[in-house]
Design a protein around this motif. Structure first.
Motif, PDB file in Angstrom:
ATOM      1  N   LYS A  45      -4.260  20.854  -1.294  1.00 24.00           N
ATOM      2  CA  LYS A  45      -4.167  20.025  -2.497  1.00 24.00           C
ATOM      3  C   LYS A  45      -3.035  19.010  -2.382  1.00 24.00           C
ATOM      4  CE  LYS A  45      -6.270  23.085  -5.978  1.00 24.00           C
ATOM      5  NZ  LYS A  45      -6.841  24.103  -5.087  1.00 24.00           N
ATOM      6  N   VAL A  46      -1.903  19.436  -1.824  1.00 29.92           N
ATOM      7  CA  VAL A  46      -0.770  18.522  -1.667  1.00 29.92           C
ATOM      8  C   VAL A  46      -1.126  17.396  -0.699  1.00 29.92           C
ATOM      9  CG1 VAL A  46       1.587  18.312  -0.773  1.00 29.92           C
ATOM     10  CG2 VAL A  46       0.990  20.222  -2.276  1.00 29.92           C
ATOM     11  N   LEU A  47      -1.742  17.742   0.421  1.00 24.36           N
ATOM     12  CA  LEU A  47      -2.084  16.732   1.414  1.00 24.36           C
ATOM     13  C   LEU A  47      -3.180  15.799   0.922  1.00 24.36           C
ATOM     14  CD1 LEU A  47      -1.921  18.761   4.751  1.00 24.36           C
ATOM     15  CD2 LEU A  47      -0.153  17.363   3.671  1.00 24.36           C
ATOM     16  N   ASP A  48      -4.136  16.325   0.168  1.00 24.73           N
ATOM     17  CA  ASP A  48      -5.174  15.470  -0.404  1.00 24.73           C
ATOM     18  C   ASP A  48      -4.570  14.465  -1.378  1.00 24.73           C
ATOM     19  OD1 ASP A  48      -7.129  16.732   1.059  1.00 24.73           O
ATOM     20  OD2 ASP A  48      -7.871  17.963  -0.606  1.00 24.73           O
ATOM     21  N   LEU A  49      -3.626  14.922  -2.209  1.00 27.70           N
ATOM     22  CA  LEU A  49      -2.973  14.022  -3.160  1.00 27.70           C
ATOM     23  C   LEU A  49      -2.166  12.965  -2.416  1.00 27.70           C
ATOM     24  CD1 LEU A  49      -2.124  13.081  -5.940  1.00 27.70           C
ATOM     25  CD2 LEU A  49      -0.397  14.916  -5.986  1.00 27.70           C
ATOM     26  N   LEU A  50      -1.449  13.369  -1.368  1.00 31.94           N
ATOM     27  CA  LEU A  50      -0.683  12.399  -0.595  1.00 31.94           C
ATOM     28  C   LEU A  50      -1.602  11.330  -0.004  1.00 31.94           C
ATOM     29  CD1 LEU A  50       1.970  11.485   0.813  1.00 31.94           C
ATOM     30  CD2 LEU A  50       1.257  12.912   2.744  1.00 31.94           C
ATOM     31  N   ALA A  51      -2.728  11.750   0.563  1.00 36.51           N
ATOM     32  CA  ALA A  51      -3.652  10.788   1.150  1.00 36.51           C
ATOM     33  C   ALA A  51      -4.161   9.792   0.112  1.00 36.51           C
ATOM     34  CB  ALA A  51      -4.825  11.519   1.802  1.00 36.51           C
ATOM     35  N   GLU A  52      -4.476  10.279  -1.091  1.00 35.21           N
ATOM     36  CA  GLU A  52      -4.937   9.388  -2.144  1.00 35.21           C
ATOM     37  C   GLU A  52      -3.852   8.403  -2.561  1.00 35.21           C
ATOM     38  OE1 GLU A  52      -7.982   9.013  -3.344  1.00 35.21           O
ATOM     39  OE2 GLU A  52      -8.630  10.473  -1.854  1.00 35.21           O
ATOM     40  N   LEU A  53      -2.629   8.868  -2.618  1.00 38.04           N
ATOM     41  CA  LEU A  53      -1.513   7.979  -2.960  1.00 38.04           C
ATOM     42  C   LEU A  53      -1.337   6.897  -1.902  1.00 38.04           C
ATOM     43  CD1 LEU A  53       0.981  10.698  -4.193  1.00 38.04           C
ATOM     44  CD2 LEU A  53       0.201   8.758  -5.574  1.00 38.04           C
ATOM     45  N   LEU A  54      -1.442   7.273  -0.641  1.00 40.98           N
ATOM     46  CA  LEU A  54      -1.281   6.296   0.436  1.00 40.98           C
ATOM     47  C   LEU A  54      -2.434   5.293   0.447  1.00 40.98           C
ATOM     48  CD1 LEU A  54      -0.014   8.635   3.310  1.00 40.98           C
ATOM     49  CD2 LEU A  54       1.341   7.038   1.933  1.00 40.98           C
ATOM     50  N   ARG A  55      -3.635   5.749   0.116  1.00 43.02           N
ATOM     51  CA  ARG A  55      -4.783   4.833   0.088  1.00 43.02           C
ATOM     52  C   ARG A  55      -4.709   3.853  -1.076  1.00 43.02           C
ATOM     53  NH1 ARG A  55      -7.861   9.740   1.029  1.00 43.02           N
ATOM     54  NH2 ARG A  55      -8.261   9.926   3.268  1.00 43.02           N
ATOM     55  N   ALA A  56      -3.964   4.177  -2.091  1.00 39.26           N
ATOM     56  CA  ALA A  56      -3.898   3.339  -3.293  1.00 39.26           C
ATOM     57  C   ALA A  56      -2.599   2.553  -3.386  1.00 39.26           C
ATOM     58  CB  ALA A  56      -4.058   4.213  -4.543  1.00 39.26           C
ATOM     59  N   ARG A  57      -1.854   2.478  -2.319  1.00 33.29           N
ATOM     60  CA  ARG A  57      -0.498   1.920  -2.391  1.00 33.29           C
ATOM     61  C   ARG A  57      -0.475   0.491  -2.919  1.00 33.29           C
ATOM     62  NH1 ARG A  57       4.220   1.525   2.266  1.00 33.29           N
ATOM     63  NH2 ARG A  57       5.302  -0.239   1.325  1.00 33.29           N
ATOM     64  N   ALA A  58      -1.297  -0.411  -2.385  1.00 29.18           N
ATOM     65  CA  ALA A  58      -1.244  -1.808  -2.804  1.00 29.18           C
ATOM     66  C   ALA A  58      -1.605  -1.952  -4.276  1.00 29.18           C
ATOM     67  CB  ALA A  58      -2.178  -2.649  -1.947  1.00 29.18           C
ATOM     68  N   ARG A  59      -2.621  -1.209  -4.720  1.00 29.64           N
ATOM     69  CA  ARG A  59      -3.018  -1.292  -6.120  1.00 29.64           C
ATOM     70  C   ARG A  59      -1.950  -0.718  -7.042  1.00 29.64           C
ATOM     71  NH1 ARG A  59      -8.555   1.677  -5.051  1.00 29.64           N
ATOM     72  NH2 ARG A  59      -7.244   2.412  -3.320  1.00 29.64           N
ATOM     73  N   LEU A  60      -1.343   0.377  -6.660  1.00 31.71           N
ATOM     74  CA  LEU A  60      -0.267   0.946  -7.478  1.00 31.71           C
ATOM     75  C   LEU A  60       0.931  -0.005  -7.549  1.00 31.71           C
ATOM     76  CD1 LEU A  60      -0.386   4.640  -6.196  1.00 31.71           C
ATOM     77  CD2 LEU A  60      -1.174   3.811  -8.429  1.00 31.71           C
ATOM     78  N   ASP A  61       1.294  -0.575  -6.398  1.00 33.36           N
ATOM     79  CA  ASP A  61       2.436  -1.489  -6.380  1.00 33.36           C
ATOM     80  C   ASP A  61       2.144  -2.743  -7.195  1.00 33.36           C
ATOM     81  OD1 ASP A  61       3.691   0.348  -4.811  1.00 33.36           O
ATOM     82  OD2 ASP A  61       3.762  -0.883  -2.995  1.00 33.36           O
ATOM     83  N   TRP A  62       0.884  -3.199  -7.195  1.00 34.85           N
ATOM     84  CA  TRP A  62       0.511  -4.365  -8.010  1.00 34.85           C
ATOM     85  C   TRP A  62       0.743  -4.064  -9.487  1.00 34.85           C
ATOM     86  CZ3 TRP A  62      -2.952  -5.378 -11.943  1.00 34.85           C
ATOM     87  CH2 TRP A  62      -3.227  -6.721 -12.211  1.00 34.85           C
TER      88      TRP A  62
END
Length: 444
Positions: A45-62
């Motif tokens: 679960k931790v690694l899945d959440l990390l992967a999702e966060l990394l995949r969404a980085r540009a959108r989150l930073d925007w």
């Protein structure tokens, strides 16, 4: 582990990834080694959440920039919980409660951020296309040129989670036998579509469940990578060089093709990677492979063994654009334009030097996990122009069963079209009587 503790673990790991110079997979490996007692389900679960966060980085930073907030790991996680998971500010506040193992309690400013984000989603109508598709500036134009109308489809595929692909080690096991064992323990696996020793697992699972992995009967290897190794077409008794072997994944596949007969030399400039590869060789029961540490691509060992090998694989260092779904942090770590220029120049030097090892009539396979033409077709074209004693062999001739995967003469795989990582490979053959080169074409 309670949900708030998993969030804290993911937050710590995200912070480590953001601050480290190393790729995320190396950071994750170190982090997991320090937490060996963590339950498999919590780890997943931790690694899945990390992967999702990394995949969404540009959108989150925007979103954070739009609201005047800094792009810290904590702010990204807070924004993700609202934008991607649809949690309310009150739900997030209960998780960020400052308790033991939980994230620190929200500040007023953080709570205000959640309120502003409430009801929104990751994608906003005003968001630029490259942000929405998580495509860095340096790669946008060359990828648009490469894919044309398919650009959005290809970029979207790079945002999906990768499958778990396995290669059966035929030195120790059969594909049917491994498939039966995995089925017996409840793992949903199937044979790969194209790779003859490949298996694909379409579920998230702990690798600790895979007893054949511990016994060296299977290796984790993307199907595309398996196909690249097949193009080497190494036969029992051949002399083979894997020039940029890394940790030895393709070397292992080639050794199995050779049925442990002949000689394969795994070369690299990293002593650490070669040590890991030697450990993998032993575990896999490979006896015909050895390692060779090179000082550089023009190490004197290359000149001393000029023309001595039937097959040479150059799996060149590259921008890694084809691996973004598997390594989502890589798109932000690599390669600004100056870095891409340096990579292309390095690839050319490596290819020219490694080509010296190929005997007349022998085969040179150039491969990358990039989807940029500069690193692929253009690199091969420049090499052939400078080395008239080599010619490109069409994929339809070297591997007819893979001909549908070709662009022109070469293997070309993408996540959207083939559900593999993005790979390129060109098969080049040296003339039976090597043409005399101009001295300027001979690397030092």
């Amino acid at each position: 582990m309670i949900p708030s503790a998993r969030l804290q673990a993911a937050l710590e790991l995200l912070g480590d990834v953001d601050s480290a110079a190393r790729p995320a997979d190396a950071v994750i490996s170190s982090w997991l080694r320090s937490r060996r007692k963590m339950e498999d389900s919590d780890r997943g679960k931790v690694l899945d959440l990390l992967a999702e966060l990394l995949r969404a980085r540009a959108r989150l930073d925007w979103w954070l920039d739009r609201l005047g907030r800094s792009d810290t790991s904590r702010n990204r996680l807070l924004a993700f919980l609202v934008l991607a998971e649809g949690r309310t500010p009150e739900q997030v506040k209960r998780l960020f409660n400052g308790g033991r193992f939980a994230p620190a309690a929200l500040t007023e400013r953080e709570h205000a951020l959640l309120v502003k984000l409430r009801g929104s989603t990751l994608v906003h109508p005003a968001m630029p296309d490259d942000v929405r598709l998580e495509c860095p500036d340096w790669a946008s134009e060359p990828l648009r040129q490469r894919f044309g109308d398919s650009f959005e489809t290809e970029m979207a595929a790079l945002l999906s989670p990768p499958t778990l692909d396995l290669r059966v080690n035929t030195l120790k096991a059969s594909r049917d036998g491994v498939l039966r064992e995995l089925t017996d323990i409840g793992v949903r696996a199937e044979t790969s579509t194209r790779a003859p020793q490949g298996l694909r697992v379409r579920e998230s699972l702990s690798l600790a469940r895979l007893a054949p992995l511990k016994r060296g009967e299977i290796e984790i290897q993307d199907e595309g990578s398996q196909l690249v190794a097949l193009l080497v077409d190494a036969r029992p008794g051949d002399r083979v060089v894997d020039f940029c072997a890394g940790a030895g994944g393709k070397t292992l596949a080639i050794a199995a093709q050779m049925n442990n007969k002949g000689r394969i030399i795994a070369c690299d400039v990293s002593e650490g990677r070669l040590k890991r590869s030697a450990e993998r060789f032993r575990k896999a029961g490979v006896h015909n492979a050895e390692t060779r540490l090179l000082a550089s691509e023009t190490d004197r060992w290359v000149k001393r063994h000029k023309g001595g090998f039937d097959r040479v694989l150059v799996d060149a260092p590259c921008s890694g654009t084809g691996t973004w779904r598997r390594n989502p942090d890589a798109r932000w770590r690599a390669t600004q334009e100056q870095g891409l220029d340096a990579l292309v120049a390095l690839q050319a030097r490596i290819l020219a030097s490694a080509a010296r090892l190929v005997k007349p009539g022998g085969r040179l396979v150039y491969a990358t996990c990039s989807m940029l033409s500069r690193e692929n077709e253009e690199q091969v074209a420049a090499f052939l122009a400078a080395h008239p004693d080599f010619e490109a062999l069409p994929l339809r001739d070297t591997a007819p069963h893979l001909a549908t995967l070709a662009e022109g003469d070469h293997l070309s795989l993408t996540p959207a079209r083939h559900d593999t990582d993005g790979f390129f490979a060109a098969v080049l053959q040296r003339a039976e009587t090597a043409a005399t080169r101009h001295p300027a074409q001979e690397p030092a």
